[in-house]
Motif scaffolding. Sequence first.
Motif, PDB file in Angstrom:
ATOM      1  N   HIS A  26     -21.906 111.750  12.612  1.00 38.14           N
ATOM      2  CA  HIS A  26     -20.861 112.698  12.229  1.00 38.14           C
ATOM      3  C   HIS A  26     -19.491 112.026  12.284  1.00 38.14           C
ATOM      4  O   HIS A  26     -18.639 112.394  13.077  1.00 38.14           O
ATOM      5  N   THR A  27     -19.291 111.037  11.427  1.00 40.60           N
ATOM      6  CA  THR A  27     -18.012 110.349  11.374  1.00 40.60           C
ATOM      7  C   THR A  27     -17.489 110.380   9.942  1.00 40.60           C
ATOM      8  O   THR A  27     -18.237 110.592   8.991  1.00 40.60           O
ATOM      9  N   ALA A  28     -16.196 110.143   9.820  1.00 41.05           N
ATOM     10  CA  ALA A  28     -15.586 110.129   8.485  1.00 41.05           C
ATOM     11  C   ALA A  28     -16.126 108.961   7.660  1.00 41.05           C
ATOM     12  O   ALA A  28     -16.296 109.076   6.449  1.00 41.05           O
ATOM     13  N   ARG A  29     -16.418 107.855   8.294  1.00 43.18           N
ATOM     14  CA  ARG A  29     -16.968 106.684   7.582  1.00 43.18           C
ATOM     15  C   ARG A  29     -18.337 107.023   6.990  1.00 43.18           C
ATOM     16  O   ARG A  29     -18.635 106.655   5.852  1.00 43.18           O
ATOM     17  N   MET A  30     -19.164 107.720   7.749  1.00 42.95           N
ATOM     18  CA  MET A  30     -20.490 108.088   7.250  1.00 42.95           C
ATOM     19  C   MET A  30     -20.369 109.091   6.103  1.00 42.95           C
ATOM     20  O   MET A  30     -21.134 109.038   5.149  1.00 42.95           O
TER      21      MET A  30
END
Length: 130
Positions: A77-81
């Motif tokens: 749950h990250t912005a990169r993912m």
Amino acid sequence: MNSLIDRILNWGWQPEQHSTIQMRRIRTLSGSALLLILVAIPFWMRAVEWQIALRMVTVPTAILLTVTGLVLLRWRHTARMHFICTQLFSLALYIAGMETMLSSGGLGNITEGWLLLVPVVAGINLGLRP
């Protein structure tokens, strides 16, 4: 019923931990990806039945890219993912659009509209700045 739809569209992301804009993008991405999968499965089954070789390769590729993006989106749950998943989904849309153009006569017909969907969906899911 609303809580079930919220859980499906939020795709494991907690609204309390992320901004409203980020959650809107997650919901749009997961809803669009699930819709692409549901629409592509009958096209793939029909391609197998009719033995259309190009569609037998490209439609499962688009489905696989979309499923991979959804699994990655659920896993981290990250912005990169989120960025990676959006790129995978855009690539799946591009492959589906190119397959539609190639199997129906090339450029110059109504299927060009598929290629217009790719930047629109990427812009909605990533924001207009990228």
